[in-house]
Design an enzyme around this catalytic site. Structure first.
Site, PDB file in Angstrom:
ATOM      1  N   CYS A   3      -0.924  80.020  24.060  1.00  0.00           N
ATOM      2  CA  CYS A   3       0.444  80.451  24.369  1.00  0.00           C
ATOM      3  C   CYS A   3       0.857  81.574  23.421  1.00  0.00           C
ATOM      4  CB  CYS A   3       1.402  79.272  24.226  1.00  0.00           C
ATOM      5  SG  CYS A   3       3.142  79.739  24.304  1.00  0.00           S
ATOM      6  N   SER A   6      10.459  80.837  19.803  1.00  0.00           N
ATOM      7  CA  SER A   6       9.586  81.560  18.875  1.00  0.00           C
ATOM      8  C   SER A   6      10.326  82.542  17.972  1.00  0.00           C
ATOM      9  CB  SER A   6       8.484  82.287  19.653  1.00  0.00           C
ATOM     10  OG  SER A   6       9.033  83.215  20.576  1.00  0.00           O
TER      11      SER A   6
END
Length: 239
Positions: free
Chosen positions: A31, A86
């Site tokens: 990912c 993130s």
């Protein structure tokens, strides 16, 4: 070995045991958003362990930790609430451990905002149709990605005046956009989207510098392994 190279937890699995490390990252090996968090942790030279999640068949216990069920998510000892998304994780780590390899400026709010905006522009351009193209051959989406890479090359001609987007040192922009550029050689082999020095001289030169950076090397997978993942969608490939 890349940090976090371990099999993923799927539906029906039991939660992992507590870690002895001061922090734990919930991730997925391939990912790119999770890689952002691993890059920030590695760049700050922080110790952590990794729990990989099967994003196609997520374990029930993970939703109790993160109601969105997404990765990455960071847990720290002494904090009973995880931090997810993130960019939020990377900015949090930079604020908390700013003295060690700073990523964003703290004394120039405008420059800080401009760097974060550039991350958004580049990320939105490179991810436009990315996931759908990796799942299925699509000439229209290939053309879009190729056009957007050309746009980012033009942008780099203006913004990448020194070695890195963070000027002489790797910075926030470099780390937050790198995961997609790491995968581009595999994308070129898998879907035929051109990415080369002739067409993208600024970006390919920057990529070479990024690949050679000691704190970035620990998160990089070989092109052939990325290609195997694109071909199989098996997140445990190579283990």
């Amino acid at each position: 070995m890349v940090t976090g190279d371990s099999p993923g937890f799927s539906k029906g699995s039991q939660p992992p045991p507590e870690t002895n490390e001061p922090r734990r990252l919930y991730s997925m090996r391939f990912c790119p958003f999770s890689q952002r968090a691993r890059l920030a942790l590695n760049f700050k030279e922080l110790s952590y362990d990794v729990v990989n999640i099967d994003l196609r068949d997520k374990p029930d216990w993970y939703f109790a930790k993160n109601p969105l069920g997404k990765v990455p998510m960071l847990e720290e000892k002494g904090n009973d609430k995880g931090i997810f998304e993130s960019l939020i994780i990377a900015e949090y780590l930079d604020d908390k451990y700013h003295a060690k390899n700073p990523l964003l400026p703290t004394d120039n709010p405008l420059k800080r905002a401009q760097q974060k905006m550039l991350v958004e522009v580049i990320t939105n351009k490179i991810t436009d149709g990315w996931h759908a193209l990796m799942l299925n051959e699509d000439e229209e989406k290939k053309a879009v990605l190729g056009k957007n890479l050309d746009y980012i090359e033009e942008l780099a001609a203006k913004e990448l005046q020194k070695t890195f987007f963070g000027e002489e040192n790797v910075g926030f922009i470099d780390l937050m956009i790198w995961p997609w550029f790491e995968r581009l050689p595999a994308v070129e082999k898998f879907r035929g989207v051109p990415f080369n020095a002739e067409r993208h001289p600024k970006l390919t030169a920057w990529c070479a510098k990024m690949r050679d950076h000691p704190q970035i090397k620990t998160s990089i997978y070989p092109t052939e392994l990325h290609l195997q993942y694109f071909q199989t969608r098996n997140f445990n490939v190579g283990l």
